[in-house]
Scaffold this motif. Structure first.
Motif, PDB file in Angstrom:
ATOM      1  N   THR A 171      -4.904 -37.137  -4.732  1.00  0.00           N
ATOM      2  CA  THR A 171      -5.310 -37.203  -6.141  1.00  0.00           C
ATOM      3  C   THR A 171      -4.332 -38.072  -6.923  1.00  0.00           C
ATOM      4  O   THR A 171      -3.205 -38.313  -6.493  1.00  0.00           O
ATOM      5  CB  THR A 171      -5.337 -35.810  -6.808  1.00  0.00           C
ATOM      6  N   SER A 172      -4.777 -38.522  -8.076  1.00  0.00           N
ATOM      7  CA  SER A 172      -3.866 -39.206  -8.995  1.00  0.00           C
ATOM      8  C   SER A 172      -2.941 -38.183  -9.653  1.00  0.00           C
ATOM      9  O   SER A 172      -3.213 -36.971  -9.635  1.00  0.00           O
ATOM     10  CB  SER A 172      -4.660 -39.943 -10.076  1.00  0.00           C
ATOM     11  N   ILE A 173      -1.872 -38.670 -10.249  1.00  0.00           N
ATOM     12  CA  ILE A 173      -0.966 -37.782 -10.969  1.00  0.00           C
ATOM     13  C   ILE A 173      -1.708 -37.092 -12.107  1.00  0.00           C
ATOM     14  O   ILE A 173      -1.484 -35.919 -12.417  1.00  0.00           O
ATOM     15  CB  ILE A 173       0.246 -38.565 -11.529  1.00  0.00           C
ATOM     16  N   PRO A 187      -7.691 -16.573 -13.149  1.00  0.00           N
ATOM     17  CA  PRO A 187      -7.643 -15.106 -13.105  1.00  0.00           C
ATOM     18  C   PRO A 187      -7.109 -14.576 -11.779  1.00  0.00           C
ATOM     19  O   PRO A 187      -6.796 -13.397 -11.673  1.00  0.00           O
ATOM     20  CB  PRO A 187      -9.108 -14.701 -13.306  1.00  0.00           C
ATOM     21  N   TYR A 188      -6.992 -15.443 -10.762  1.00  0.00           N
ATOM     22  CA  TYR A 188      -6.532 -15.024  -9.437  1.00  0.00           C
ATOM     23  C   TYR A 188      -5.026 -15.239  -9.305  1.00  0.00           C
ATOM     24  O   TYR A 188      -4.514 -16.357  -9.499  1.00  0.00           O
ATOM     25  CB  TYR A 188      -7.248 -15.816  -8.341  1.00  0.00           C
ATOM     26  N   ALA A 189      -4.308 -14.193  -8.938  1.00  0.00           N
ATOM     27  CA  ALA A 189      -2.851 -14.284  -8.802  1.00  0.00           C
ATOM     28  C   ALA A 189      -2.460 -15.297  -7.735  1.00  0.00           C
ATOM     29  O   ALA A 189      -1.466 -16.025  -7.892  1.00  0.00           O
ATOM     30  CB  ALA A 189      -2.277 -12.904  -8.458  1.00  0.00           C
ATOM     31  N   GLU A 190      -3.227 -15.362  -6.644  1.00  0.00           N
ATOM     32  CA  GLU A 190      -2.910 -16.313  -5.571  1.00  0.00           C
ATOM     33  C   GLU A 190      -2.894 -17.739  -6.112  1.00  0.00           C
ATOM     34  O   GLU A 190      -2.014 -18.539  -5.773  1.00  0.00           O
ATOM     35  CB  GLU A 190      -3.933 -16.199  -4.444  1.00  0.00           C
ATOM     36  N   LEU A 191      -3.852 -18.075  -6.958  1.00  0.00           N
ATOM     37  CA  LEU A 191      -3.938 -19.442  -7.476  1.00  0.00           C
ATOM     38  C   LEU A 191      -2.858 -19.728  -8.503  1.00  0.00           C
ATOM     39  O   LEU A 191      -2.371 -20.855  -8.602  1.00  0.00           O
ATOM     40  CB  LEU A 191      -5.331 -19.684  -8.059  1.00  0.00           C
ATOM     41  N   ARG A 192      -2.456 -18.724  -9.251  1.00  0.00           N
ATOM     42  CA  ARG A 192      -1.322 -18.930 -10.161  1.00  0.00           C
ATOM     43  C   ARG A 192      -0.054 -19.195  -9.362  1.00  0.00           C
ATOM     44  O   ARG A 192       0.788 -20.012  -9.763  1.00  0.00           O
ATOM     45  CB  ARG A 192      -1.160 -17.720 -11.081  1.00  0.00           C
ATOM     46  N   GLU A 193       0.083 -18.523  -8.220  1.00  0.00           N
ATOM     47  CA  GLU A 193       1.230 -18.779  -7.335  1.00  0.00           C
ATOM     48  C   GLU A 193       1.153 -20.187  -6.747  1.00  0.00           C
ATOM     49  O   GLU A 193       2.167 -20.889  -6.634  1.00  0.00           O
ATOM     50  CB  GLU A 193       1.255 -17.740  -6.218  1.00  0.00           C
ATOM     51  N   VAL A 194      -0.053 -20.613  -6.363  1.00  0.00           N
ATOM     52  CA  VAL A 194      -0.234 -21.960  -5.826  1.00  0.00           C
ATOM     53  C   VAL A 194       0.178 -23.005  -6.866  1.00  0.00           C
ATOM     54  O   VAL A 194       0.827 -24.004  -6.543  1.00  0.00           O
ATOM     55  CB  VAL A 194      -1.705 -22.170  -5.386  1.00  0.00           C
ATOM     56  N   ALA A 195      -0.187 -22.788  -8.124  1.00  0.00           N
ATOM     57  CA  ALA A 195       0.173 -23.732  -9.189  1.00  0.00           C
ATOM     58  C   ALA A 195       1.687 -23.878  -9.301  1.00  0.00           C
ATOM     59  O   ALA A 195       2.202 -24.992  -9.473  1.00  0.00           O
ATOM     60  CB  ALA A 195      -0.411 -23.261 -10.526  1.00  0.00           C
ATOM     61  N   GLU A 196       2.393 -22.751  -9.193  1.00  0.00           N
ATOM     62  CA  GLU A 196       3.855 -22.813  -9.254  1.00  0.00           C
ATOM     63  C   GLU A 196       4.420 -23.571  -8.059  1.00  0.00           C
ATOM     64  O   GLU A 196       5.392 -24.324  -8.183  1.00  0.00           O
ATOM     65  CB  GLU A 196       4.446 -21.406  -9.323  1.00  0.00           C
ATOM     66  N   GLU A 197       3.807 -23.397  -6.896  1.00  0.00           N
ATOM     67  CA  GLU A 197       4.271 -24.102  -5.700  1.00  0.00           C
ATOM     68  C   GLU A 197       4.003 -25.604  -5.796  1.00  0.00           C
ATOM     69  O   GLU A 197       4.800 -26.417  -5.324  1.00  0.00           O
ATOM     70  CB  GLU A 197       3.614 -23.512  -4.449  1.00  0.00           C
ATOM     71  N   ILE A 198       2.868 -25.993  -6.397  1.00  0.00           N
ATOM     72  CA  ILE A 198       2.594 -27.422  -6.595  1.00  0.00           C
ATOM     73  C   ILE A 198       3.663 -28.019  -7.501  1.00  0.00           C
ATOM     74  O   ILE A 198       4.223 -29.090  -7.229  1.00  0.00           O
ATOM     75  CB  ILE A 198       1.203 -27.642  -7.212  1.00  0.00           C
ATOM     76  N   SER A 199       3.928 -27.331  -8.607  1.00  0.00           N
ATOM     77  CA  SER A 199       4.929 -27.820  -9.557  1.00  0.00           C
ATOM     78  C   SER A 199       6.296 -27.961  -8.890  1.00  0.00           C
ATOM     79  O   SER A 199       6.995 -28.961  -9.071  1.00  0.00           O
ATOM     80  CB  SER A 199       5.005 -26.874 -10.750  1.00  0.00           C
ATOM     81  N   ALA A 200       6.659 -26.964  -8.077  1.00  0.00           N
ATOM     82  CA  ALA A 200       7.942 -27.028  -7.377  1.00  0.00           C
ATOM     83  C   ALA A 200       7.971 -28.170  -6.376  1.00  0.00           C
ATOM     84  O   ALA A 200       8.988 -28.855  -6.225  1.00  0.00           O
ATOM     85  CB  ALA A 200       8.208 -25.689  -6.674  1.00  0.00           C
ATOM     86  N   ALA A 201       6.842 -28.409  -5.702  1.00  0.00           N
ATOM     87  CA  ALA A 201       6.769 -29.502  -4.723  1.00  0.00           C
ATOM     88  C   ALA A 201       6.942 -30.853  -5.398  1.00  0.00           C
ATOM     89  O   ALA A 201       7.529 -31.779  -4.821  1.00  0.00           O
ATOM     90  CB  ALA A 201       5.435 -29.451  -3.990  1.00  0.00           C
ATOM     91  N   CYS A 202       6.452 -30.986  -6.628  1.00  0.00           N
ATOM     92  CA  CYS A 202       6.586 -32.254  -7.346  1.00  0.00           C
ATOM     93  C   CYS A 202       8.050 -32.580  -7.652  1.00  0.00           C
ATOM     94  O   CYS A 202       8.422 -33.752  -7.763  1.00  0.00           O
ATOM     95  CB  CYS A 202       5.790 -32.208  -8.655  1.00  0.00           C
ATOM     96  N   LEU A 218       8.568 -36.207  -5.361  1.00  0.00           N
ATOM     97  CA  LEU A 218       7.172 -36.639  -5.448  1.00  0.00           C
ATOM     98  C   LEU A 218       6.778 -37.063  -6.861  1.00  0.00           C
ATOM     99  O   LEU A 218       6.352 -38.191  -7.093  1.00  0.00           O
ATOM    100  CB  LEU A 218       6.271 -35.496  -4.981  1.00  0.00           C
ATOM    101  N   ALA A 219       6.884 -36.164  -7.819  1.00  0.00           N
ATOM    102  CA  ALA A 219       6.493 -36.465  -9.205  1.00  0.00           C
ATOM    103  C   ALA A 219       7.276 -35.568 -10.144  1.00  0.00           C
ATOM    104  O   ALA A 219       6.728 -34.650 -10.767  1.00  0.00           O
ATOM    105  CB  ALA A 219       4.990 -36.266  -9.390  1.00  0.00           C
ATOM    106  N   ARG A 224       7.646 -31.218 -15.047  1.00  0.00           N
ATOM    107  CA  ARG A 224       8.251 -30.682 -16.272  1.00  0.00           C
ATOM    108  C   ARG A 224       7.220 -30.447 -17.375  1.00  0.00           C
ATOM    109  O   ARG A 224       7.493 -29.717 -18.334  1.00  0.00           O
ATOM    110  CB  ARG A 224       9.331 -31.644 -16.786  1.00  0.00           C
ATOM    111  N   HIS A 225       6.057 -31.073 -17.263  1.00  0.00           N
ATOM    112  CA  HIS A 225       5.132 -31.061 -18.399  1.00  0.00           C
ATOM    113  C   HIS A 225       3.810 -30.346 -18.135  1.00  0.00           C
ATOM    114  O   HIS A 225       3.066 -30.079 -19.084  1.00  0.00           O
ATOM    115  CB  HIS A 225       4.825 -32.497 -18.835  1.00  0.00           C
TER     116      HIS A 225
END
Length: 463
Positions: A171-173, A187-202, A218-219, A224-225
């Motif tokens: 995907t694009s940034i 509404p799913y806790a698993e997906l909120r955790e995934v979002a945090e992991e994406i941010s950390a990976a960046c 990566l980005a 940060r934003h």
């Protein structure tokens, strides 16, 4: 090049007389993060973030999470196939929302579905081997692979949203930022955790690199934003409350599996679409009742949907229309395949388990009907006794739910033609064929242009 540096170089390329070689040399000696902070995040030049692309892979996520991860219009990727891979030993993911007693009930039902999955696959494979002997010209390995896949076409109906899978995406940034914001509001806790992991990976160095020198984060600016999409969260809550108060006693006709609606008023269409995900009503019924409302009543729904909107928040996707609106009451397995078509606008209702399940003809032919029906019925009953949204992880792929697809004719023709081919799964083949039929009923000149394959034309040994 790292995604943020690529975006900087190409953005500068469009804003200076330098060649791309000179622009790349410039970027090597200047701070791409400072550029993006100013022009992308501060000034809102969002197209800049379309110029840098990232590759992310998600491993060990649930099928439910995978489908939500993929729910971006400008998204390219692949997920693990349930038609060609054996899921009998993958286990399952227990939703983090559950307390211990609820988790135990869920796990028992999930194990029952996987045991039925193994039995039904074995029975279906045996039936196919007896019914379809190997042609002399076909290699044994090809014959075995094709029949196993056909048996998986049936047994996969017993898989469920909670089984683990993996997804690779490019995907694009800009799309990645939208994805993080959307998942943080899930509404799913698993997906909120995934979002945090994406941010950390960046913010960190890539986990897998082509050469040892590729160690730049990566980005980091994006990480940060990309906050939570508060507008989507609040708008959905506002619409849920409005629908509960104003549509409480509303009843309408129940259309068939694939219902084609041709809206002609963009306001009425938008209002009906805004209400679709927060109710369990068919789109036709919502559209008909909204058609009878005054302009003031329609404006009330729009105001409710938009009152939490900030200065930089985009309008909800419900305001994006299409010439053809298909309301589909279909099984999750078919939806997973239909969901991959990005040139249309998609909406879904909550996974309630209230619409029953599909039973493929091969189940009865193979003598697996009792095993199949017992496992499905038990899973749906257990699901209804567990709290949402965790209970949705138990919903089998064979269970039906309601989905809305809006598209122009070119996309409708493409889906109907490609998905109806003999190599496809029987469930979405039938849906693609019904799409052609519905269009032919209202626009014969267009429907006759669709070269769709009837579902009764089969070739089980072709993949």
């Amino acid at each position: 090049m790292p995604p943020e540096k690529s975006a900087y170089a190409l953005a500068r390329y469009s804003r200076s007389p330098d060649s791309i070689r000179d622009s790349i040399q410039w970027v090597c000696s200047h701070n791409s993060q400072a550029f993006l902070e100013s022009f992308y995040f501060q000034y809102g030049h969002q197209s800049i973030a379309d110029l840098g692309h990232t590759i992310l892979c998600f491993e060990g996520v649930s099928e439910l999470a995978a489908t939500e991860i993929e729910d971006e219009t400008l998204w390219d990727g692949q997920a693990k196939s349930t038609r060609y891979q054996d899921f009998s030993k993958t286990g399952f993911i227990t939703p983090p929302e559950f307390r211990a007693p609820q988790a135990a009930v869920y796990q028992q039902a999930a194990q029952g579905l996987l045991e039925a999955y193994i039995k039904v696959h074995a029975l279906a494979l045996g039936h196919l081997q007896e019914k379809l002997p190997m042609p002399p010209a076909m290699k044994p390995a090809t014959y075995e692979r094709n029949l196993r896949a056909r048996a998986f076409d049936v047994s996969r109906y017993l898989l469920f949203w909670g089984v683990p899978t993996q997804v690779g995406q490019v995907t694009s940034i800009r799309t990645l930022e939208k994805q993080i914001r959307r998942l943080r509001a899930s509404p799913y806790a698993e997906l909120r955790e995934v979002a945090e992991e994406i941010s950390a990976a960046c913010e960190t160095e890539p986990a897998c690199v082509w050469t040892e020198g590729d160690k730049e984060p990566l980005a980091p600016t994006l990480a940060r934003h990309a906050g939570q999409d508060r507008y989507a969260l609040e708008s959905r809550a506002d619409l849920l409350a409005w629908a509960a108060q104003n549509l409480q006693h509303f009843e309408g006709p129940e259309p068939g599996r694939v219902d084609l609606v041709r809206p002609h008023d963009p306001v009425t269409e938008s209002v009906a679409t805004l209400l679709y995900p927060v109710t369990d009503h068919p789109f036709r019924s919502l559209h008909e009742i909204a058609s009878g409302w005054s302009d003031g009543q329609k404006k009330e729904v729009i105001d409710v949907a938009c009152r939490a909107r900030g200065k930089r928040d985009e309008l909800p996707a419900a305001f994006r229309g299409g010439l053809f609106v298909f309301d589909m009451l279909i099984d999750l397995g078919a939806y997973r395949d239909m969901h991959r078509h990005r040139r249309c606008h998609q909406y879904r209702q909550a996974y309630s388990g209230a619409h029953g399940f599909e039973t493929p003809p091969l189940v009865a032919a193979a003598g697996a009907e009792s095993i199949y029906a017992t496992a499905m019925g038990s899973a749906l009953e257990t699901m209804r006794g567990l709290p949402a949204p965790g209970n949705q992880y138990l919903m089998p792929f064979g269970a039906r739910s309601r989905f809305l697809f809006k598209m122009d004719f070119a996309e409708a023709e493409y889906i109907s033609r490609v998905r109806s081919g003999v190599k496809g799964h029987f469930s979405y083949r039938e849906i693609a064929w019904e799409m052609k039929q519905r269009i032919t009923e209202v626009e014969p000149a267009l429907g006759n242009l669709i070269d769709a394959t009837p579902p009764w034309v089969e070739d089980p040994l072709v993949r």
